[in-house]
Design an enzyme around this catalytic site. Structure first.
Site, PDB file in Angstrom:
ATOM      1  N   ASP A  10      -2.071  -2.406   9.524  1.00  0.00           N
ATOM      2  CA  ASP A  10      -2.082  -2.501   8.062  1.00  0.00           C
ATOM      3  C   ASP A  10      -2.609  -3.834   7.540  1.00  0.00           C
ATOM      4  OD1 ASP A  10      -1.058   0.039   7.799  1.00  0.00           O
ATOM      5  OD2 ASP A  10       1.022  -0.607   7.524  1.00  0.00           O
TER       6      ASP A  10
ATOM      7  N   LYS B 222       0.828  -1.205   0.000  1.00  0.00           N
ATOM      8  CA  LYS B 222       0.000   0.000   0.000  1.00  0.00           C
ATOM      9  C   LYS B 222       0.861   1.253   0.000  1.00  0.00           C
ATOM     10  CE  LYS B 222       0.875   0.985   4.519  1.00  0.00           C
ATOM     11  NZ  LYS B 222       1.566   2.207   5.015  1.00  0.00           N
TER      12      LYS B 222
END
Length: 320
Positions: free
Chosen positions: A154, A20
């Protein structure tokens, strides 16, 4: 191979999960519990980790790194024991699965290690999905996301993918309806920056300046608007990362990388998360390809990616 009575056949389930980029990252003050509240926009990008989970007759969890990994891992210390996030993910799945077996996890590394892109989190997300399939656990994606949150902020996002707003410590996720493609060049460093160290540096910088910041409660709507429309020019004007100056303080070379990228035509650059990976925004895939090639001429490790992309997904399920 036929399974013995009451046992599942030996299988390998292979899953890929994305890294990401934090398109925005607002960081609040240090809390009493030692964490920081954040408001962030996560974008899953087309750089994937892969985990192959293979059932074994020997009890327990083992981990190895695939020779097909595209990263230069010389000198990189990746734990292969219970300190590894993928190992932890498999252990959690074993606890909640009725028919768990021994399992070997082979990880193909492509996302920079300790690079601010959630590579370890992607490994964990891929492992959760792979073990769920391997052991026929039958957990829903929401149930897997709940387990993912136990592993780190995350991990749920790598499981979810797409675009999302993260609040709290980043694990309070809300999917964002932003499906238009944006194109980036990622510039990887040959070293890592431990996330806790970057947060500590930010705290020191703020304390030295006598800077008091408020708890972030929302992200800038202009960022989501630009992502929804795919307007790279508008997005370039609202990129923000509160951790960036701390990352640069720890690694001044990042300033040069950002400057080089923008001098060569990037619309804007930002340190991804806690760094040291730099994300450079471009207009389209062709300009991303050209920029990556130009940066490689300067000896930098650069590769074009796009987002948003899907979250963790099974790519093969093979009987042995």
């Amino acid at each position: 191979m036929k399974a013995a009575a009451g046992k599942f056949p030996a299988r390998t389930v292979r899953v890929k999960a994305p890294g990401k980029v934090n398109v925005s990252l607002d960081v609040g003050p240090l809390r009493a519990d030692g964490y920081h509240s954040v408001a962030s926009v996560y974008l899953a990008v087309s750089l994937y980790e892969e985990v192959a989970a293979t059932s074994t007759e020997t009890p327990g969890i083992t981990v190895s790194i695939s020779p097909d990994s595209t990263l230069d891992l010389d000198g990189v210390d990746i734990p292969l024991d219970e300190k590894n996030l993928a190992y932890k993910a498999a252990a959690i799945m074993a606890d909640v699965s009725e028919h768990s077996t021994g399992v070997h996890l082979e990880i193909t590394k492509r996302v920079p290690v300790a690079g601010g892109m959630g590579g370890g989190s992607a490994d964990a997300a891929a492992t959760l999905l792979a073990c769920d399939a391997l052991w026929n656990s039958g957990l829903s994606r929401d149930e897997l996301a709940h387990l993912a949150a136990e592993l780190g902020a995350d991990v749920p996002f790598s499981l979810l993918g797409g675009t999302a707003v993260g609040l709290g410590v980043g694990d309070d996720l809300s999917p964002a309806l932003a499906k238009a493609q944006t194109d980036w060049v990622l510039v990887a460093a040959d070293y890592g920056l431990p996330t806790p160290e970057v947060f500590r540096m930010l705290d020191r910088l703020r304390a030295a300046e006598g800077l008091n910041v408020a708890e972030p409660t929302a992200v800038d709507p202009k960022i989501l608007q630009a992502l929804r429309s795919g307007d790279a020019d508008a997005l370039s004007r609202v990129l923000v990362n509160d951790l960036q100056r701390a990352s640069i303080e720890l690694s001044p070379a990042l300033r040069d990388t950002l400057g080089r990228g923008e001098a060569l035509g990037a619309l804007a650059g930002i340190v991804s998360g806690s760094g040291p990976t730099v994300a450079l925004l471009t207009h389209n895939p062709a300009t991303a390809e050209n920029l990556a090639e130009d940066l490689r001429h300067y000896g930098l490790t650069a590769f074009p990616v796009h987002g948003p992309v899907h979250g963790a997904r099974i790519i093969s399920d093979t009987l042995l």
